[in-house]
Design a protein around this motif. Structure first.
Motif, PDB file in Angstrom:
ATOM      1  N   ASP A 272       0.819  -1.216   0.000  1.00  0.00           N
ATOM      2  CA  ASP A 272       0.000   0.000   0.000  1.00  0.00           C
ATOM      3  C   ASP A 272       0.851   1.264   0.000  1.00  0.00           C
ATOM      4  O   ASP A 272       0.607   2.199  -0.769  1.00  0.00           O
ATOM      5  CB  ASP A 272      -0.937  -0.002   1.220  1.00  0.00           C
ATOM      6  CG  ASP A 272      -2.079  -0.991   1.057  1.00  0.00           C
ATOM      7  OD1 ASP A 272      -2.253  -1.505  -0.060  1.00  0.00           O
ATOM      8  OD2 ASP A 272      -2.779  -1.252   2.037  1.00  0.00           O
TER       9      ASP A 272
ATOM     10  N   CYS B  96      -5.537   0.900  -1.130  1.00  0.00           N
ATOM     11  CA  CYS B  96      -5.513   0.153   0.127  1.00  0.00           C
ATOM     12  C   CYS B  96      -6.011  -1.265  -0.128  1.00  0.00           C
ATOM     13  O   CYS B  96      -7.189  -1.557   0.067  1.00  0.00           O
ATOM     14  CB  CYS B  96      -6.384   0.860   1.170  1.00  0.00           C
ATOM     15  SG  CYS B  96      -6.348   0.095   2.794  1.00  0.00           S
TER      16      CYS B  96
ATOM     17  N   GLU C  18      -3.709  -4.180   0.729  1.00  0.00           N
ATOM     18  CA  GLU C  18      -2.602  -5.009   1.212  1.00  0.00           C
ATOM     19  C   GLU C  18      -3.081  -6.414   1.578  1.00  0.00           C
ATOM     20  O   GLU C  18      -2.429  -7.404   1.263  1.00  0.00           O
ATOM     21  CB  GLU C  18      -1.968  -4.341   2.428  1.00  0.00           C
ATOM     22  CG  GLU C  18      -0.734  -5.033   2.956  1.00  0.00           C
ATOM     23  CD  GLU C  18       0.539  -4.520   2.328  1.00  0.00           C
ATOM     24  OE1 GLU C  18       1.518  -5.273   2.331  1.00  0.00           O
ATOM     25  OE2 GLU C  18       0.548  -3.393   1.833  1.00  0.00           O
TER      26      GLU C  18
ATOM     27  N   ASP D 122      -8.203  -5.272   4.056  1.00  0.00           N
ATOM     28  CA  ASP D 122      -8.014  -3.950   3.461  1.00  0.00           C
ATOM     29  C   ASP D 122      -8.830  -3.801   2.182  1.00  0.00           C
ATOM     30  O   ASP D 122      -9.373  -2.723   1.903  1.00  0.00           O
ATOM     31  CB  ASP D 122      -6.533  -3.711   3.158  1.00  0.00           C
ATOM     32  CG  ASP D 122      -5.691  -3.620   4.413  1.00  0.00           C
ATOM     33  OD1 ASP D 122      -6.228  -3.187   5.448  1.00  0.00           O
ATOM     34  OD2 ASP D 122      -4.507  -3.982   4.373  1.00  0.00           O
TER      35      ASP D 122
ATOM     36  N   LYS E 121     -12.394  -3.157   3.212  1.00  0.00           N
ATOM     37  CA  LYS E 121     -12.490  -1.826   3.806  1.00  0.00           C
ATOM     38  C   LYS E 121     -12.414  -0.737   2.740  1.00  0.00           C
ATOM     39  O   LYS E 121     -13.202   0.223   2.759  1.00  0.00           O
ATOM     40  CB  LYS E 121     -11.356  -1.648   4.826  1.00  0.00           C
ATOM     41  CG  LYS E 121     -11.397  -0.341   5.595  1.00  0.00           C
ATOM     42  CD  LYS E 121     -10.264  -0.304   6.620  1.00  0.00           C
ATOM     43  CE  LYS E 121     -10.283   1.006   7.407  1.00  0.00           C
ATOM     44  NZ  LYS E 121      -9.178   1.044   8.410  1.00  0.00           N
ATOM     45  N   TYR E 122     -11.500  -0.890   1.800  1.00  0.00           N
ATOM     46  CA  TYR E 122     -11.331   0.097   0.722  1.00  0.00           C
ATOM     47  C   TYR E 122     -12.542   0.112  -0.207  1.00  0.00           C
ATOM     48  O   TYR E 122     -12.994   1.180  -0.639  1.00  0.00           O
ATOM     49  CB  TYR E 122     -10.057  -0.232  -0.050  1.00  0.00           C
ATOM     50  CG  TYR E 122      -9.596   0.841  -1.005  1.00  0.00           C
ATOM     51  CD1 TYR E 122      -9.465   2.162  -0.593  1.00  0.00           C
ATOM     52  CD2 TYR E 122      -9.273   0.529  -2.328  1.00  0.00           C
ATOM     53  CE1 TYR E 122      -9.024   3.145  -1.465  1.00  0.00           C
ATOM     54  CE2 TYR E 122      -8.827   1.504  -3.205  1.00  0.00           C
ATOM     55  CZ  TYR E 122      -8.704   2.810  -2.777  1.00  0.00           C
ATOM     56  OH  TYR E 122      -8.264   3.783  -3.639  1.00  0.00           O
TER      57      TYR E 122
END
Length: 488
Positions: free
Chosen positions: A78, A190, A192, A196, A199-200
């Motif tokens: 990231d 984002c 990784e 992530d 979430k992104y």
């Protein structure tokens, strides 16, 4: 379903890699042989290089430009990719960025498919994943057949259906494309880990930047490198809990996207259904057997409908039936790997934050001396002393000073009727403040003149000698200790 874009966008292909990625050369070769015009795209590899290591790639290979990252702070995917994109955005050279995993392989018309679907600003695409194998091992061939059938089923049913109904999709960080304006708005990438990526994806969708599935952006991964992990349940629950109060302000596709994060996997659903079925037979559940049976029939009907829609043949269907077993094995491997990694990280943390030294010492029960060991421990700024004799072990409380920790362990042993013969407990010892917190140094009045610095003998609190004379303690404590003293 594919929307045609006649404009030839300027594409920047970004690959994050390290020396562990053994198939990078094959990927770069496939990107160098694209049907898309070469003047409209460039390939950039952001490579991690550790200190004193040799470059595992030349500066330019198969037309790709290699950028080495030497600062360990930017070794993560990231950080490295975000820094690279941040430098390119002000130059305004590219219309879109394509992110491909170093273990993936793409077909010759991959970038052409990407360009045809980047038809407007705010476009975020995530592509199709396929499984391949080059191994002659029977185990990997069987694993390939099962995973390939599963991916074919998911791509042709769930993913295509979500695209048809314009529903948001979780980004695959190893096969995705974004128009430049998306990165200008977000300022970073984002993906990784799987957590992530989820979430992104939710972050983008919550800001009216909807990630969409593109069936024509196909990439493949070798079965040996197939990653079966998904966002863990705690992460999904935390994200659901965070976005739940905001749903009334968001569009319907985002509401569906948030609730879809809690969908169970095939293996979990099968286990739950089996438990319900067993409970209905043993009358442990208040739900009638017929309702559970109807639920199973409905689930089987929907599965068979999906099988017909996916175009799976009889052999592929047979392999698909074995996917729950394969999924359990893959997830078990992921979980054990995570547990091992956490254990290693914990050990590294302890090694970095805990310093200890062991010294030999003498402990006395008033009649006889015994050789023991003292562990002098410094942990996160606090001090402890560990007394060890054979299988017996006493630990002091944590103190700011080693002097206090030694006094604490001495007090605990005195209550058991034992005396540690260290300088700090000797009547001939006089502490000598030296400006340090631990207060380790002192002067032995038996071996030198404390009034004359030139003849005074310095010592440390844990040292001992044959001239040890204990401090006087009350007769009451001695009497109590002699009554309750255990045998060493």
């Amino acid at each position: 379903m594919q929307q045609m874009n006649l404009k030839e966008n300027r594409l920047c292909v970004v690959i994050w890699a390290s020396s562990k990625h053994k198939r990078l050369g094959e990927l770069l070769e496939s990107l160098n042989n694209q049907t898309y015009p070469k003047q409209n795209y460039s390939v950039h590899v952001i490579a991690q290089r550790e200190k004193d290591s040799v470059n595992f790639l030349p500066e330019c290979v198969h037309g790709a430009i290699i950028h080495y990252i030497e600062n360990p702070e930017y070794f993560s995917k990231d950080k490295a990719v975000s820094m690279f994109v941040e430098k390119l955005l002000p130059e305004n050279k590219f219309d879109a960025f394509v992110f491909v995993g170093a273990d993936r392989i793409v077909c010759q018309n991959y970038l052409e498919a990407v360009n045809k679907n980047i038809f407007e600003e705010g476009t975020i695409l995530t592509g199709r994943l396929e499984v391949r194998t080059s191994s002659k091992s029977l185990f990997f061939k069987l694993k390939y057949k099962i995973l390939n059938a599963k991916q074919h089923f998911v791509n042709n049913t769930v993913n295509i259906a979500r695209r048809m109904f314009e529903l948001a999709q979780v980004i695959d960080g190893n096969n995705c494309a974004m128009s430049a304006d998306v990165l200008e708005k977000t300022g970073r990438i984002c993906f990784e880990t799987r957590n992530d990526e989820l979430k992104y994806s939710l972050f983008l969708a919550s800001n009216n930047l909807k990630p969409m599935y593109c069936h024509f952006m196909a990439s493949s991964v070798d079965v040996e490198n197939f990653d079966a992990s998904t966002a863990n349940l705690s992460s999904r629950y935390s994200l659901f809990k965070y976005y739940l109060p905001l749903l009334h302000k968001k569009p319907w596709y985002f509401v569906e996207f948030v609730f879809s994060t809690l969908k169970p996997g095939a293996l979990f659903a099968l286990i739950i259904y089996t438990a319900l079925l067993y409970s209905s037979f043993t009358f442990l559940s208040g739900i009638g057997f017929k309702y559970i049976l109807h639920l199973g029939v409905l689930g089987l009907f929907s599965t068979m409908t999906g099988v017909l829609a996916s175009g799976l043949g009889p052999k592929s269907l047979l392999y698909l039936i074995f996917y729950p077993i394969c999924s359990f094995m893959l997830n078990f491997k992921v979980v054990t790997k995570k547990i091992s990694l956490k254990g290693i990280q914990k050990q590294i943390h302890e090694d970095e934050n805990v310093n200890s030294a062991t010294v030999n010492s003498i402990v006395s029960d008033g009649k006889k001396d015994y050789v023991c060991k003292l562990d002098l421990v410094s942990e996160d700024g606090m001090r402890k002393v560990v007394f060890r004799f054979k299988k017996r072990r006493f630990v002091s409380d944590a103190h700011l000073r080693m002097y206090d920790a030694m006094e604490d362990i001495s007090r605990k042993l005195k209550s058991k009727g034992f005396t540690i013969k260290v300088c700090q407990n000797c009547s001939h010892f006089e502490s000598c403040p030296d400006g340090t917190i631990d207060l380790l140094k002192g002067i032995c009045k038996l071996k030198g003149n404390p009034q004359n610095p030139e003849t005074a003998v310095q010592t440390l609190i844990w040292n001992t000698c044959t001239g040890f004379t204990p401090h006087k303690i009350s007769n009451m404590i001695n009497d109590m200790a002699n009554k309750n003293r255990p045998e060493l």
